[in-house]
Design an enzyme around this catalytic site. Structure first.
Site, PDB file in Angstrom:
ATOM      1  N   SER A 142      -6.426   1.020  -4.448  1.00 16.73           N
ATOM      2  CA  SER A 142      -6.500   2.453  -4.191  1.00 16.73           C
ATOM      3  C   SER A 142      -5.104   3.065  -4.339  1.00 16.73           C
ATOM      4  O   SER A 142      -4.534   3.013  -5.436  1.00 16.73           O
ATOM      5  CB  SER A 142      -7.106   2.705  -2.809  1.00 16.73           C
ATOM      6  OG  SER A 142      -7.524   4.037  -2.674  1.00 16.73           O
ATOM      7  N   HIS A 187     -15.888   1.609  -3.930  1.00 10.54           N
ATOM      8  CA  HIS A 187     -14.444   1.547  -3.720  1.00 10.54           C
ATOM      9  C   HIS A 187     -14.010   0.281  -2.989  1.00 10.54           C
ATOM     10  O   HIS A 187     -12.817  -0.026  -2.942  1.00 10.54           O
ATOM     11  CB  HIS A 187     -13.998   2.785  -2.932  1.00 10.54           C
ATOM     12  CG  HIS A 187     -12.528   3.040  -2.979  1.00 10.54           C
ATOM     13  ND1 HIS A 187     -11.852   3.280  -4.154  1.00 10.54           N
ATOM     14  CD2 HIS A 187     -11.597   3.081  -1.991  1.00 10.54           C
ATOM     15  CE1 HIS A 187     -10.573   3.478  -3.885  1.00 10.54           C
ATOM     16  NE2 HIS A 187     -10.386   3.349  -2.583  1.00 10.54           N
ATOM     17  N   TYR A 220       0.841  -1.203   0.000  1.00  6.69           N
ATOM     18  CA  TYR A 220       0.000   0.000   0.000  1.00  6.69           C
ATOM     19  C   TYR A 220       0.878   1.256   0.000  1.00  6.69           C
ATOM     20  O   TYR A 220       0.964   1.955  -0.982  1.00  6.69           O
ATOM     21  CB  TYR A 220      -0.966  -0.018   1.190  1.00  6.69           C
ATOM     22  CG  TYR A 220      -1.953   1.131   1.143  1.00  6.69           C
ATOM     23  CD1 TYR A 220      -3.049   1.079   0.304  1.00  6.69           C
ATOM     24  CD2 TYR A 220      -1.776   2.266   1.923  1.00  6.69           C
ATOM     25  CE1 TYR A 220      -3.950   2.135   0.230  1.00  6.69           C
ATOM     26  CE2 TYR A 220      -2.670   3.324   1.866  1.00  6.69           C
ATOM     27  CZ  TYR A 220      -3.754   3.264   1.027  1.00  6.69           C
ATOM     28  OH  TYR A 220      -4.633   4.308   0.954  1.00  6.69           O
ATOM     29  N   ASP A 232     -17.825   3.690  -7.811  1.00  8.45           N
ATOM     30  CA  ASP A 232     -16.713   4.127  -6.970  1.00  8.45           C
ATOM     31  C   ASP A 232     -16.628   5.653  -7.033  1.00  8.45           C
ATOM     32  O   ASP A 232     -16.107   6.218  -7.996  1.00  8.45           O
ATOM     33  CB  ASP A 232     -15.401   3.501  -7.445  1.00  8.45           C
ATOM     34  CG  ASP A 232     -14.237   3.795  -6.502  1.00  8.45           C
ATOM     35  OD1 ASP A 232     -14.404   4.643  -5.599  1.00  8.45           O
ATOM     36  OD2 ASP A 232     -13.168   3.192  -6.666  1.00  8.45           O
TER      37      ASP A 232
END
Length: 739
Positions: free
Chosen positions: A572, A709, A491, A667
């Protein structure tokens, strides 16, 4: 133990649908001309975009039809998820509320039981809120007297929320309905007469249906309201707004003693905020009277600069105990007398190494504090008054996901999980002084034997020599001969720490496909505090990509896997990570799965809440920051890798790995146009614009319908998506099935 070889069924000839390129769309960024030929894909409701999505779905469906492990994955995931799951309870007026899914229900239901030994009853089942399980619960708030439940629902995974109210004793739904709520919480006043919440103004074209479709316009002018039970939303009390600062986001909270309403004010996703408070007991005629005077709440601005993070942990009258990173990048606890704003003093100073993740005031004068040390949690009981260590509370290596307790109670619930522990809820009895931990509930997964697997932590050097931690989870005693498929997850953004969690999908990959599952704690996260975060943001964002690439190189050098069997995955900000890394090192990976990624780094701030991410990325409207962004923006850095190589066989092997981009039509966090534009660009640059292109690895998109999302997806949607993406990875990397 038998195995089934990966199918030799060839992929169908991939004919990517044509996508119009508008050559006249060119932006001037500080003298640099940047084409944006797919700008039209930002109009998500247009017929052209809908047709493009339909055509791309046909391509991905054709590819997935050749992935013969898809059905097996779906079956194994379904079996492994068919077990009872609980969340930790929270207590209000002697009643306990908690979420529970007995197995394969689309969503967990909210239960209530009166007393710890009471009979559990379903209070609210979100499955009943829609015919297709696309409406989910996004927030709940129970009044202190346990008389009323305020709950927020979200349709199709949208960030937009509608709040409704239920009377707990008879499940009677009240007429109260609050629309256009976003980035909010429910903060009840102590008397149970109403609650604070945050919302945006209704758009000019408001048809009363905030959840009917995707809206991509920028979210501005957040406001705080107080809703009195039994009244219409139009009568709600406007408590705070600031038209001079339309980008501010407000989060209200009521202190446990009910005396103060707190207001956290943020402008971006950075861990900094202003902190205001209002003494509710000092309002001469109460909250509803403000509607008659048209005045807002008289908030006192305790902190009125964006200099650090301030989160109130507890208050004893006018003395507030606050979690902060002010002059403490690993966080500390400070105390201030709000009548003397210069009286700040440290209660629990910053630790030399560990990050103070959270603190919860419990049982009068005690604190449960949660440290993160080398991505491993440490739980302690301390004195609220002095910060003195009272007891260490031993826990396994894993994650403390929630501590549920209040100062008025002598019991606390601690929610724990790890890579190989599906979930344990501990009950901590504080009535005798020393904390007594017992297992209140433990999640058991039929068919999962943790003794077959092992999880370990390694440290590897990044490009600049920085040591990066990574967890490696696999079957026990694997031979490090480079033959294993590996899944590398990362991430690296917004100070978010990626800590050990249980994943049914990961178990299936390890057990039935022989994967090694790896989680790299790269810079940009919060694993070592704010310094670690800042080392991977703004001008330092390239460190994230270098750290992730170095993780892949370590796995190869250590013999875990090989380039053709290394799959990278992220969502993301992690989708951005994966996309940037395949742009920079397409030779390193055997497959790429990029979920809901931020792909257009020059225009992300123009949609919904994207403007709040400039704290981590920067903004193209600033010349210096544009120069950072243009260097790694996935949309703007797709290159033909074979053009960097000499002609011949080696040149033929230089291509992007098989890539699946995942997004969803609702999203409204990272809008789908990011993925659609990146998909069209990859297919054009690497495939359709090149005669006899060396790019034979597929580049496809999985575009989910009536999803957002990621939050609020039904169990079936979770299973279907996992089966699709991992079947794709297994097919592309030639991985055999193990029975």
């Amino acid at each position: 133990m038998g195995s089934l070889a990966a199918t030799d069924e060839p992929l169908p000839p991939l004919r990517y649908p044509p996508a119009r390129r508008d050559s006249d769309i060119v932006d001037d960024y500080h003298g640099v001309l940047v084409p944006d030929p797919y700008r039209w894909m930002e109009d998500l409701e247009s017929d052209d975009v809908k047709e493009f999505v339909r055509a791309q779905a046909a391509v991905s469906d054709a590819v997935l039809a050749t992935c013969d492990h898809r059905g097996r994955l779906r079956g194994q995931l379904t079996a492994l998820l068919d077990h009872p799951r609980h969340r930790a309870p929270f207590k209000r007026a002697g009643s306990y509320f908690y979420f529970h899914n007995p197995g394969l229900l689309p969503h967990a239901a909210l239960y209530v039981q009166h007393g710890l030994g009471g009979e559990p009853q379903v209070l609210l089942d979100p499955t009943a809120l829609s015919d297709d399980a696309t409406v989910s619960l996004s927030m709940v708030g129970v009044s202190d007297d346990a008389e009323h439940l305020a709950y927020g629902t979200s349709a199709s995974g949208s960030d937009w929320v509608t709040i409704r109210v239920m009377r707990v004793r008879d499940r009677r739904l009240l007429p109260d309905t609050l629309s256009w709520v976003k980035f909010s919480r429910v903060a009840w006043t102590r008397d149970g007469e109403g609650f604070f919440y945050s919302r945006f103004p209704a758009p000019k074209d408001d048809d009363g249906a905030s959840d009917s479709g995707i809206r991509t316009d920028v979210n501005l002018n957040h406001e705080v309201y107080y809703h009195l039970l039994g009244t219409d939303q139009s009568d709600d009390v406007l408590c705070w707004n600031d038209p001079e600062h339309p980008k501010y986001i407000y989060t209200p909270e009521v202190t446990e003693d009910g005396k103060y309403v707190l207001l956290s004010v943020a402008e971006t996703s950075e861990p900094v905020n202003k902190l205001y408070y209002c003494d509710l007991s000092a309002l001469p005629h109460g909250l509803p009277a403000l509607n008659r005077t048209h005045e807002m709440l008289p908030f006192v601005k305790l902190v009125d600069e964006f200099e650090a993070y301030y989160g109130v942990i507890a208050n004893d009258g006018i003395r507030f105990t606050i979690l902060t990173n002010k002059d403490a990048p690993r966080y500390k606890l400070s105390r201030v007398d709000v009548d003397d704003p210069r009286s700040w003093a440290d209660v629990l100073p910053e630790d030399d190494k560990a990050v103070l993740e959270s603190a919860c005031a419990v049982h009068g004068d005690k604190l449960l504090v949660n440290y993160l040390s080398d991505v491993k949690y440490v739980l302690q009981m301390r004195s609220l008054a002095t910060g003195e260590l009272l007891h260490d509370i031993p826990i396994d290596i894993g994650s403390i996901n929630w501590v549920s307790g209040r100062r008025t109670d002598s019991e606390v619930f601690v929610e724990f999980a790890s890579f190989l522990t599906p979930g344990i809820i501990y009950r901590c009895d504080l009535s005798s002084g020393a904390p007594e931990m017992s297992i209140y509930r433990e999640i058991s997964v039929p068919g999962f034997d943790r003794t077959e697997f092992e999880a370990k932590q390694v440290f590897y050097p990044s490009k600049d020599g920085t040591k990066i931690p990574m967890f490696v989870v696999s079957r026990k005693s694997i031979v490090l001969d480079g033959s294993h498929p590996a899944l590398l997850f990362g991430y690296g953004g917004f100070g978010m720490s990626v800590t050990p969690q249980f994943s049914a999908a990961r178990v299936v990959l390890m057990r039935n496909l022989g994967f090694v599952a790896c989680v790299a704690n790269i810079r940009g996260g919060g694993e070592y505090g704010e310094a670690w975060h800042k080392a991977g943001s703004l001008a330092n964002k390239q460190n994230c990509f270098d750290d992730f690439v170095a993780a892949g190189e370590f796995l190869l050098a250590a013999g875990y896997t090989s380039p053709t069997r290394l799959c990278v995955e992220g969502g993301s900000n992690g989708g951005l990570l994966v996309a940037a890394c395949i742009n920079q090192r397409p030779d390193l990976f055997g497959c790429a799965l990029a979920h809901v990624g931020v792909m257009d780094m020059l225009r992300f701030h123009k949609f919904t809440i994207g403007r709040a991410w400039t704290c981590d990325f920067g903004c193209s409207e600033n010349e210096e920051e544009f120069q950072w962004l243009i260097k790694y923006s996935p949309l703007h850095n797709v290159r033909r890798p074979w053009e960097k190589c000499a002609a011949g066989e080696h040149r033929r092997r230089q291509q992007y790995p098989p890539t699946m981009l995942l997004t969803a039509d609702h999203d409204d966090r990272v809008v789908p146009s990011h993925t659609l534009k990146f998909l069209a660009t990859m297919q054009h640059v690497l495939c359709t614009s090149v005669e006899h292109s060396p790019q034979t690895n597929p580049i496809v998109a999985r575009i989910d319908r009536k999803s957002g999302h990621g939050c609020g997806r039904s169990t079936q949607k979770i299973i279907d998506e996992a089966a699709d993406r991992y079947a794709f990875a297994a097919k592309m990397m030639g991985v055999s099935w193990i029975d």
